[in-house]
Design a protein around this motif. Structure first.
Motif, PDB file in Angstrom:
ATOM      1  N   VAL A   1       0.803  -1.305  -0.145  1.00 27.05           N
ATOM      2  CA  VAL A   1       0.001  -0.031   0.237  1.00 27.05           C
ATOM      3  C   VAL A   1       1.011   1.124  -0.298  1.00 27.05           C
ATOM      4  O   VAL A   1       0.544   2.154  -0.737  1.00 27.05           O
ATOM      5  CB  VAL A   1      -1.001  -0.073   1.210  1.00 27.05           C
ATOM      6  CG1 VAL A   1      -1.637   1.426   1.480  1.00 27.05           C
ATOM      7  CG2 VAL A   1      -2.022  -1.168   1.104  1.00 27.05           C
TER       8      VAL A   1
ATOM      9  N   SER B   1      -9.436  12.776  -4.685  1.00 24.91           N
ATOM     10  CA  SER B   1      -9.603  11.892  -4.030  1.00 24.91           C
ATOM     11  C   SER B   1      -9.762  10.263  -4.779  1.00 24.91           C
ATOM     12  O   SER B   1      -9.300   9.345  -4.030  1.00 24.91           O
ATOM     13  CB  SER B   1     -11.079  11.923  -3.205  1.00 24.91           C
ATOM     14  OG  SER B   1     -10.992  13.153  -2.393  1.00 24.91           O
ATOM     15  N   LYS B   2      -9.856  10.235  -5.977  1.00 23.98           N
ATOM     16  CA  LYS B   2      -9.816   9.049  -6.696  1.00 23.98           C
ATOM     17  C   LYS B   2      -8.517   8.554  -6.816  1.00 23.98           C
ATOM     18  O   LYS B   2      -8.425   7.236  -7.177  1.00 23.98           O
ATOM     19  CB  LYS B   2     -10.250   9.454  -8.059  1.00 23.98           C
ATOM     20  CG  LYS B   2     -12.059   9.730  -8.252  1.00 23.98           C
ATOM     21  CD  LYS B   2     -12.438   9.835  -9.559  1.00 23.98           C
ATOM     22  CE  LYS B   2     -13.957  10.428  -9.703  1.00 23.98           C
ATOM     23  NZ  LYS B   2     -14.216  10.735 -11.062  1.00 23.98           N
TER      24      LYS B   2
ATOM     25  N   ASP C   1      -6.329   6.503  -1.552  1.00 28.03           N
ATOM     26  CA  ASP C   1      -6.790   5.015  -0.922  1.00 28.03           C
ATOM     27  C   ASP C   1      -7.334   4.952   0.222  1.00 28.03           C
ATOM     28  O   ASP C   1      -7.961   6.254   0.841  1.00 28.03           O
ATOM     29  CB  ASP C   1      -5.621   3.973  -0.934  1.00 28.03           C
ATOM     30  CG  ASP C   1      -4.560   4.432   0.016  1.00 28.03           C
ATOM     31  OD1 ASP C   1      -4.595   5.175   0.958  1.00 28.03           O
ATOM     32  OD2 ASP C   1      -3.422   3.899   0.060  1.00 28.03           O
ATOM     33  N   GLU C   2      -7.477   3.830   0.883  1.00 31.75           N
ATOM     34  CA  GLU C   2      -8.509   3.834   1.968  1.00 31.75           C
ATOM     35  C   GLU C   2      -7.934   4.338   3.125  1.00 31.75           C
ATOM     36  O   GLU C   2      -8.912   4.244   4.387  1.00 31.75           O
ATOM     37  CB  GLU C   2      -8.761   2.230   2.094  1.00 31.75           C
ATOM     38  CG  GLU C   2      -7.633   1.396   2.576  1.00 31.75           C
ATOM     39  CD  GLU C   2      -6.853   0.740   1.487  1.00 31.75           C
ATOM     40  OE1 GLU C   2      -5.719   0.155   1.786  1.00 31.75           O
ATOM     41  OE2 GLU C   2      -7.026   1.128   0.339  1.00 31.75           O
ATOM     42  N   ARG C   3      -6.801   4.648   3.400  1.00 31.25           N
ATOM     43  CA  ARG C   3      -6.442   5.420   4.464  1.00 31.25           C
ATOM     44  C   ARG C   3      -6.707   6.888   4.699  1.00 31.25           C
ATOM     45  O   ARG C   3      -6.225   7.389   5.522  1.00 31.25           O
ATOM     46  CB  ARG C   3      -4.635   5.249   4.466  1.00 31.25           C
ATOM     47  CG  ARG C   3      -3.869   6.359   3.716  1.00 31.25           C
ATOM     48  CD  ARG C   3      -2.395   5.751   3.717  1.00 31.25           C
ATOM     49  NE  ARG C   3      -2.117   5.171   2.333  1.00 31.25           N
ATOM     50  CZ  ARG C   3      -1.148   4.683   2.135  1.00 31.25           C
ATOM     51  NH1 ARG C   3      -0.042   4.906   2.837  1.00 31.25           N
ATOM     52  NH2 ARG C   3      -0.866   3.899   1.032  1.00 31.25           N
TER      53      ARG C   3
ATOM     54  N   PHE D   1      -9.612   9.854   4.588  1.00 29.56           N
ATOM     55  CA  PHE D   1     -11.058   9.889   5.042  1.00 29.56           C
ATOM     56  C   PHE D   1     -11.323  11.509   4.847  1.00 29.56           C
ATOM     57  O   PHE D   1     -10.684  12.277   5.598  1.00 29.56           O
ATOM     58  CB  PHE D   1     -11.040   9.587   6.408  1.00 29.56           C
ATOM     59  CG  PHE D   1     -12.677   9.521   6.857  1.00 29.56           C
ATOM     60  CD1 PHE D   1     -13.506   8.101   6.555  1.00 29.56           C
ATOM     61  CD2 PHE D   1     -13.278  10.430   7.385  1.00 29.56           C
ATOM     62  CE1 PHE D   1     -14.756   8.323   7.170  1.00 29.56           C
ATOM     63  CE2 PHE D   1     -14.591  10.535   7.874  1.00 29.56           C
ATOM     64  CZ  PHE D   1     -15.314   9.439   7.733  1.00 29.56           C
TER      65      PHE D   1
ATOM     66  N   ASN E   1      -5.313  11.899   6.519  1.00 26.98           N
ATOM     67  CA  ASN E   1      -4.730  10.481   6.259  1.00 26.98           C
ATOM     68  C   ASN E   1      -4.909   9.850   7.896  1.00 26.98           C
ATOM     69  O   ASN E   1      -4.385  10.350   8.779  1.00 26.98           O
ATOM     70  CB  ASN E   1      -3.145  10.511   6.172  1.00 26.98           C
ATOM     71  CG  ASN E   1      -2.404   9.198   5.858  1.00 26.98           C
ATOM     72  OD1 ASN E   1      -2.904   8.090   6.476  1.00 26.98           O
ATOM     73  ND2 ASN E   1      -1.426   9.284   5.181  1.00 26.98           N
TER      74      ASN E   1
ATOM     75  N   LYS F   1     -18.248   7.993  12.205  1.00 24.87           N
ATOM     76  CA  LYS F   1     -17.791   7.195  10.952  1.00 24.87           C
ATOM     77  C   LYS F   1     -16.365   7.238  10.872  1.00 24.87           C
ATOM     78  O   LYS F   1     -15.623   6.320  10.181  1.00 24.87           O
ATOM     79  CB  LYS F   1     -18.628   7.860   9.799  1.00 24.87           C
ATOM     80  CG  LYS F   1     -20.136   7.796   9.658  1.00 24.87           C
ATOM     81  CD  LYS F   1     -20.326   8.613   8.288  1.00 24.87           C
ATOM     82  CE  LYS F   1     -21.961   8.133   8.187  1.00 24.87           C
ATOM     83  NZ  LYS F   1     -22.534   8.950   7.140  1.00 24.87           N
TER      84      LYS F   1
ATOM     85  N   ALA G   1     -13.884   4.146  10.623  1.00 26.01           N
ATOM     86  CA  ALA G   1     -13.004   4.195   9.537  1.00 26.01           C
ATOM     87  C   ALA G   1     -11.367   3.686  10.195  1.00 26.01           C
ATOM     88  O   ALA G   1     -10.741   3.014   9.529  1.00 26.01           O
ATOM     89  CB  ALA G   1     -12.567   5.352   8.716  1.00 26.01           C
TER      90      ALA G   1
ATOM     91  N   ARG H   1     -11.463   0.095  11.130  1.00 26.41           N
ATOM     92  CA  ARG H   1     -11.316  -0.716   9.945  1.00 26.41           C
ATOM     93  C   ARG H   1      -9.928  -0.639   9.169  1.00 26.41           C
ATOM     94  O   ARG H   1      -9.308  -2.056   9.099  1.00 26.41           O
ATOM     95  CB  ARG H   1     -12.277  -0.293   8.936  1.00 26.41           C
ATOM     96  CG  ARG H   1     -13.797  -0.732   9.282  1.00 26.41           C
ATOM     97  CD  ARG H   1     -14.516  -0.552   7.893  1.00 26.41           C
ATOM     98  NE  ARG H   1     -14.680   0.538   7.258  1.00 26.41           N
ATOM     99  CZ  ARG H   1     -15.487   1.608   7.720  1.00 26.41           C
ATOM    100  NH1 ARG H   1     -16.167   1.503   8.531  1.00 26.41           N
ATOM    101  NH2 ARG H   1     -15.269   2.609   7.054  1.00 26.41           N
ATOM    102  N   TYR H   2      -9.399   0.398   9.364  1.00 28.46           N
ATOM    103  CA  TYR H   2      -8.056   0.392   8.526  1.00 28.46           C
ATOM    104  C   TYR H   2      -6.975  -0.241   9.749  1.00 28.46           C
ATOM    105  O   TYR H   2      -6.059  -0.996   8.916  1.00 28.46           O
ATOM    106  CB  TYR H   2      -7.651   2.066   8.362  1.00 28.46           C
ATOM    107  CG  TYR H   2      -6.392   1.932   7.875  1.00 28.46           C
ATOM    108  CD1 TYR H   2      -6.247   1.480   6.337  1.00 28.46           C
ATOM    109  CD2 TYR H   2      -5.212   2.126   8.286  1.00 28.46           C
ATOM    110  CE1 TYR H   2      -4.938   1.884   5.536  1.00 28.46           C
ATOM    111  CE2 TYR H   2      -3.792   2.213   7.482  1.00 28.46           C
ATOM    112  CZ  TYR H   2      -3.951   1.794   6.348  1.00 28.46           C
ATOM    113  OH  TYR H   2      -2.618   1.970   5.821  1.00 28.46           O
TER     114      TYR H   2
END
Length: 231
Positions: free
Chosen positions: A127, A176-177, A180-182, A184, A193, A222, A226, A229-230
């Motif tokens: 990642v 934003s595209k 990655d998932e880190r 928010f 981050n 939320k 997040a 989850r990470y």
């Protein structure tokens, strides 16, 4: 190929963990480079010349410099290395948050648990290799995503904050595209981050660098989910 360091002042424990890492490498069709160190000081001596270690399996209770002290020294200039504490003491677990430890392994460790954590470390390394490509002032910059702490929208510009600051005229939605998932979005003007967060309150997000950012109403739960989850 991954580069491992194992640091433990107990020779038997060091050899045992090294054998498990070697087995993991064979199972994953990898040939990891492994270096062993009997003290924090001996690791630091080598680290001065070799800062390209991917994973550090680190005992906490050692003669001389402790594992926590060593981890703090490393983290002051290296956020990418995966630190895995190996310890027989539960009371040290809280100290891992300050150095972004990937995991605590309680002695005596098992092969299965070590392999599970090493798989996570390998995934994190992959990642971290992702980067944001930025074209500005006639040049192309490659900014590793792990170096980006937060992004800020100011009128038609987005400023990327991290080791350096860069402002570009592009919509945040478009940028934003490429993340990655880190990452928010905590506010209409801010994206953070998750790995850089130190504390979250109902109205603010505190980063490890000392920066305080506003948190939009309704995003507290939320954001916490997040983070869970990470990590």
């Amino acid at each position: 190929m991954y580069k491992f360091a194992i640091c433990d002042d107990e020779a038997a424990d060091l050899a045992y963990v090294k054998a498990i890492v070697e087995q993991w490498g064979r199972e994953r069709k990898s040939v990891p480079e492994i270096q062993s160190f009997p003290s924090a000081e001996s690791f630091l001596f080598t680290y001065e010349e070799e800062k390209d270690f991917d994973v550090l399996l680190l005992d906490i209770e050692m003669a001389g410099m402790s594992g926590v002290e060593l981890a703090k020294k490393i983290r002051s200039g290296n956020r990418s290395i995966q630190i895995i504490f190996v310890t027989g003491y539960m009371e040290y677990i809280s100290e891992g948050y300050d150095v972004e430890a990937l995991h605590y392994l309680l002695k005596p460790v098992t092969k299965e648990k070590v392999w599970e954590v090493l798989d996570r470390a390998a995934q994190r390394i992959q990642v971290q290799e992702k980067a944001f490509i930025l074209e500005t002032a006639g040049q192309i910059l490659r900014i590793p995503l792990y170096e980006i702490e937060w992004l800020e929208v100011q009128k038609n510009y987005v400023t990327i904050h991290g080791a350096e600051e860069h402002s570009i005229k592009r919509p945040l939605k478009e940028i934003s595209k490429e993340l990655d998932e880190r990452f928010f979005q905590i506010h209409r003007s801010y994206v953070v981050n998750l790995t850089c967060i130190r504390k979250i309150t109902k109205g603010e997000v505190f980063l490890k660098s000392g920066v305080r950012l506003p948190l939009s109403r309704g995003l507290y739960d939320k954001l916490n989910q997040a983070v869970i989850r990470y990590f």
